[in-house]
Structures are given as structure tokens and as C-alpha cells.
Design a protein around this motif. Structure first.
Motif, short mmCIF file in Angstrom:
data_model
loop_
_atom_site.label_atom_id
_atom_site.label_comp_id
_atom_site.label_asym_id
_atom_site.label_seq_id
_atom_site.Cartn_x
_atom_site.Cartn_y
_atom_site.Cartn_z
N LEU A 128 0.80 -1.22 0.00
CA LEU A 128 0.00 0.00 0.00
C LEU A 128 0.84 1.28 0.00
CD1 LEU A 128 -2.74 -1.10 2.54
CD2 LEU A 128 -2.89 -1.05 0.06
N ARG A 129 2.12 1.13 -0.35
CA ARG A 129 2.93 2.35 -0.42
C ARG A 129 2.35 3.29 -1.48
NH1 ARG A 129 8.47 -0.71 -1.01
NH2 ARG A 129 6.98 -2.14 -1.86
N ASP A 130 2.31 4.54 -1.14
CA ASP A 130 1.80 5.59 -2.03
C ASP A 130 0.31 5.45 -2.33
OD1 ASP A 130 4.37 6.76 -2.24
OD2 ASP A 130 4.89 5.28 -3.78
N ALA A 131 -0.39 4.65 -1.57
CA ALA A 131 -1.83 4.50 -1.77
C ALA A 131 -2.58 5.59 -1.02
CB ALA A 131 -2.27 3.13 -1.27
N ARG A 132 -3.73 5.94 -1.55
CA ARG A 132 -4.57 6.94 -0.89
C ARG A 132 -5.98 6.39 -0.78
NH1 ARG A 132 -4.17 12.22 -4.26
NH2 ARG A 132 -5.84 12.71 -2.83
N GLY A 133 -6.60 6.58 0.36
CA GLY A 133 -7.99 6.17 0.52
C GLY A 133 -8.18 4.68 0.40
N VAL A 134 -7.41 3.92 1.12
CA VAL A 134 -7.45 2.46 0.99
C VAL A 134 -8.31 1.85 2.08
CG1 VAL A 134 -6.03 0.39 1.07
CG2 VAL A 134 -5.17 2.44 -0.03
N TYR A 135 -9.07 0.85 1.69
CA TYR A 135 -9.82 0.05 2.64
C TYR A 135 -9.43 -1.40 2.40
CZ TYR A 135 -13.55 -2.32 5.07
OH TYR A 135 -14.24 -3.12 5.92
N VAL A 136 -9.01 -2.09 3.44
CA VAL A 136 -8.66 -3.50 3.34
C VAL A 136 -9.59 -4.26 4.26
CG1 VAL A 136 -6.87 -5.24 3.67
CG2 VAL A 136 -6.26 -2.97 2.82
N GLY A 137 -10.29 -5.22 3.73
CA GLY A 137 -11.20 -6.02 4.54
C GLY A 137 -12.40 -6.43 3.72
#
Length: 130
Positions: A111-120
Motif C-alpha cells: 500500500l505504499r503511495d496508496a490513498r484512501g485504501v480500505y482492506v477487509g
């Protein structure tokens, strides 16, 4: 689950299967292969935590007591970027806990450099970027 946690989990799972005597030859071979890949990775890393064989052997005999040392050695060696190591770990997990490797791999995301991430699963997320 981060890549180093996957490797450490696979080492514990492989050792536990071997100790219980329930390990098939496939599990034993995968676990032996994982230990070899870990030794190679630690040998090619920046060091500072002991000899690779010593670290792996100490961890195999005392995973709880050697956990922090193994995590530090893997981190220093850049194990989180080693695809062969991740594949070897997932192979052990797939053999020791059928179905678990898919679950673990599913959450092993970069998730490097990711924005607005949802994991699940089953969540809702609304993002507004400006």
C-alpha cells in the motif's frame, strides 16, 4: 498481514507440523525449503543479527523466545521485498492450513503511495480527494 509476518507464521506452522508428527513429506520438504530460503535471504542481507544458520536454528528450537530476533533479522535483510521467500512461506501455509494461503495472500498487499485504501470484507468507504 505484512510479508515478514507471513514468513514468521509459516516458520512456526512448519515447525509445529513437524513436531506433531503429522507433517507429510510435502510439508517437510516445503518447510525445509522455506528454512533454506530464509538462510539465503539472511546471508544476503545487511547482517548484524548473527549467522543465518544460527538465527534459523535458534528460531526453530525456540520460536517464542527468538521471535523478535527473527523479525529484526528479516527486516534488516529486506525480506519484505523477497518474492521467492514469500512464495516459499505461502507454500508452507497452504500445506499446513489448507485454504489459509489464499486468505493470507489476499491481504498481503503493498500500500505504499496508496490513498484512501480500505482492506477487509463487507465494508463501505467513501473518499473525497481534492
Amino acid at each position: 498481514m505484512d510479508p515478514i509476518a507471513i514468513v514468521v507464521t509459516a516458520l512456526v506452522a512448519g515447525a509445529a507440523a513437524g513436531v506433531s508428527g503429522a507433517a507429510s513429506s510435502a510439508v517437510q520438504d516445503a518447510y525445509t525449503g522455506l528454512c533454506e530460503v530464509v538462510r539465503n535471504r539472511l546471508g544476503s542481507g545487511r547482517g548484524g543479527h548473527g549467522r543465518p544458520a544460527e538465527i534459523v536454528d535458534a528460531y526453530r528450537s525456540d520460536p517464542v523466545g527468538q521471535h523478535d530476533r527473527m523479525v529484526a533479522a528479516l527486516t534488516t535483510a529486506g525480506a519484505d521485498q523477497d518474492r521467492a521467500l514469500a512464495e516459499a512461506a505461502l507454500r508452507v501455509l497452504a500445506l499446513t492450513f489448507p485454504g489459509s494461503a489464499d486468505t493470507v495472500a489476499r491481504y498481503a498487499v503493498d500500500l505504499r503511495d496508496a490513498r484512501g485504501v480500505y482492506v477487509g470484507d463487507h465494508g463501505t468507504q467513501h473518499n473525497t480527494f481534492s
